[in-house]
Design an enzyme around this catalytic site. Structure first.
Site, PDB file in Angstrom:
ATOM      1  N   ALA A  57      -4.364   4.518   8.219  1.00  0.00           N
ATOM      2  CA  ALA A  57      -5.237   3.524   7.593  1.00  0.00           C
ATOM      3  C   ALA A  57      -4.595   2.143   7.720  1.00  0.00           C
ATOM      4  O   ALA A  57      -4.803   1.279   6.874  1.00  0.00           O
ATOM      5  CB  ALA A  57      -5.477   3.870   6.128  1.00  0.00           C
ATOM      6  N   SER A  58      -3.804   1.952   8.792  1.00  0.00           N
ATOM      7  CA  SER A  58      -3.090   0.681   8.947  1.00  0.00           C
ATOM      8  C   SER A  58      -3.747  -0.189  10.018  1.00  0.00           C
ATOM      9  O   SER A  58      -4.597  -1.018   9.723  1.00  0.00           O
ATOM     10  CB  SER A  58      -1.618   0.922   9.261  1.00  0.00           C
TER      11      SER A  58
ATOM     12  N   GLU B 100     -13.266  -1.473  17.771  1.00  0.00           N
ATOM     13  CA  GLU B 100     -14.239  -1.110  16.748  1.00  0.00           C
ATOM     14  C   GLU B 100     -15.560  -1.824  17.008  1.00  0.00           C
ATOM     15  O   GLU B 100     -15.580  -2.929  17.557  1.00  0.00           O
ATOM     16  CB  GLU B 100     -13.701  -1.479  15.360  1.00  0.00           C
TER      17      GLU B 100
ATOM     18  N   HIS C  67     -13.391   2.118   9.108  1.00  0.00           N
ATOM     19  CA  HIS C  67     -12.566   1.021   8.594  1.00  0.00           C
ATOM     20  C   HIS C  67     -13.001   0.641   7.176  1.00  0.00           C
ATOM     21  O   HIS C  67     -13.290  -0.535   6.883  1.00  0.00           O
ATOM     22  CB  HIS C  67     -12.656  -0.207   9.517  1.00  0.00           C
TER      23      HIS C  67
ATOM     24  N   ILE D   6       0.835  -1.195   0.000  1.00  0.00           N
ATOM     25  CA  ILE D   6       0.000   0.000   0.000  1.00  0.00           C
ATOM     26  C   ILE D   6       0.877   1.255   0.000  1.00  0.00           C
ATOM     27  O   ILE D   6       0.612   2.214  -0.732  1.00  0.00           O
ATOM     28  CB  ILE D   6      -0.958  -0.005   1.200  1.00  0.00           C
TER      29      ILE D   6
END
Length: 411
Positions: free
Chosen positions: A238-239, A269, A292, A162
């Protein structure tokens, strides 16, 4: 009585959590008929009951396959995680039971990279604050603190699949790209490697995190690291949710020390849609929060469905374990006219000798053989030129060898 080599029509496939239709299509196109598709995750007794008869199980991130579930799934041959992470599976226990685990480390790469670039532009333009002000009936038309991405430096922490894509897209915008990784990497384009994390934090206008969840990365962006960032810089994560100290980040955002942050992953979450979301960052105008969804595009999910299904099919049909997570990797040609013997065993001296002596005693001719080991498990694949009944008998004989974890016969 000899155990048969299962025809595809009798192999039971359990797919949970709304896995993309592309995966279902792949199994059906390959001749698999017993496909149980569920839209949500399963837990407890319901999961154990569903897994009991499954030969192949596909999950995403909310279903947890622990030792208790894996013990109950006595027919289980392989597991597919239709996502990047595999923390929801006890992979060590699965390996000891001769069950490989496959995932999709590449298919959502572009989707995550595009989201990061979009967030970088929004944060540099101070759009989150202006957006929230409009919702309150306020009007903030000002260029103060608002910048173009062109000419700015983006610092990528973790230059993997990414991270490299983020760098390619950022260069297309005219950004300077700096990266930090614990391993030496080949830089793409004009990307520059930093001398360390501290240098990256001190130079970057945008810091974006792309690291795995390990003991080393847990809390790697704490108060001290955030304090090293440039005044007015922005942070994107965003990891993994445990990489950033959210209390320290909140303090930096409230004080204005850094201009903004975009966070897509969190330490805790909600279990699913509709559940309550809580975070120290809730309510901050300069915090762009997303649930997410980095890889949540139709393109990514269809790609993940195809990628993982193909890996499961290759293992089920041919025994190939290429790119398996925490299992000996053996790359195999397609099964043609031979009988293929798959043998998973404890990694201890003498196993290969015992396997070959068993095959040799049957007078079967070995056309090809493949062996790999990983930690406590070994995997031997042998192609032999024998008739079906003789092959089934060999499978039974191999299954009886001391140290055997699993044995299959393919035709």
């Amino acid at each position: 009585m000899l155990k048969t080599s299962f025809p595809r029509s009798e192999i039971s496939v359990l797919l949970l959590e709304g896995i993309a239709p592309s995966a279902v299509d792949a199994f059906r196109d390959a001749g698999y008929e017993r496909i149980d598709v569920r839209s949500g995750a399963l837990t407890g007794g319901e999961l154990i009951e569903a897994a009991r008869e499954a030969h192949i199980i596909g999950i995403r991130s909310r279903t947890h396959l622990d030792a208790e579930v894996l013990k109950a799934a006595r027919k289980l041959v392989a597991i597919g995680c239709f996502c990047i992470g595999t923390n929801q599976v006890d992979t060590a226990f699965a390996r000891r039971r001769g069950v490989p685990v496959f995932n999709a480390p590449y298919s959502n790469t572009r989707s995550v990279a595009e989201l990061v670039i979009a967030e970088a532009i929004l944060l540099l333009r101070r759009i989150p604050e202006k957006h929230m002000a409009c919702h309150r009936g306020d009007w903030i038309k000002s260029a103060t603190g608002s910048h173009e991405a062109r000419g700015k430096t983006i610092g990528i922490v973790g230059y993997g699949h990414i991270g490299t894509q983020v760098g390619v897209l950022a260069e297309m915008l005219g950004m300077r790209v700096l990266y930090h990784d614990i391993e030496s990497k080949l830089s793409l384009g004009n990307v520059e490697a930093s001398t360390g994390l501290n240098e990256l934090l001190e130079r970057a206008d945008v810091v974006t995190l792309h690291v795995p969840a390990t003991r080393e990365t847990e809390g790697m962006m704490g108060a001290a690291e955030i304090a090293r960032m440039r005044d007015g810089a922005v942070l994107i994560n965003a990891s993994r949710g445990n990489v950033v100290d959210l209390e320290a980040l909140r303090e930096a955002l409230v004080s204005g020390r850094i201009a903004g942050a975009a966070v897509d992953v969190f330490p805790v979450e909600p279990e699913g849609n509709g559940a309550r979301f809580e975070s120290p960052l809730v309510g901050l105008d300069n915090a762009l929060l997303t649930p997410h969804v980095g890889g949540s595009t139709e393109e990514a999910q269809n790609g993940i469905g195809r990628e993982v299904a193909e890996k499961l099919l290759r293992y089920s049909d041919d025994g190939s374990t290429l790119s398996a997570v925490d299992f000996p990797e053996v790359t195999l040609p397609r099964l043609s006219s031979d009988t293929r013997l798959l043998h998973v065993h404890e990694n201890r001296p003498g196993m290969l000798k015992a396997i070959n002596e068993t095959i040799g005693s049957s007078a079967a001719n070995i056309d090809a053989q493949y062996l790999r080991t990983l930690d406590d498990v070994g995997y031997v694949v042998t192609d032999v030129a024998v008739e079906r009944e003789a092959g089934l008998q060999l499978g039974e004989d191999l299954r009886k060898l001391p140290g055997t974890l699993r044995s299959r016969v393919l035709f």
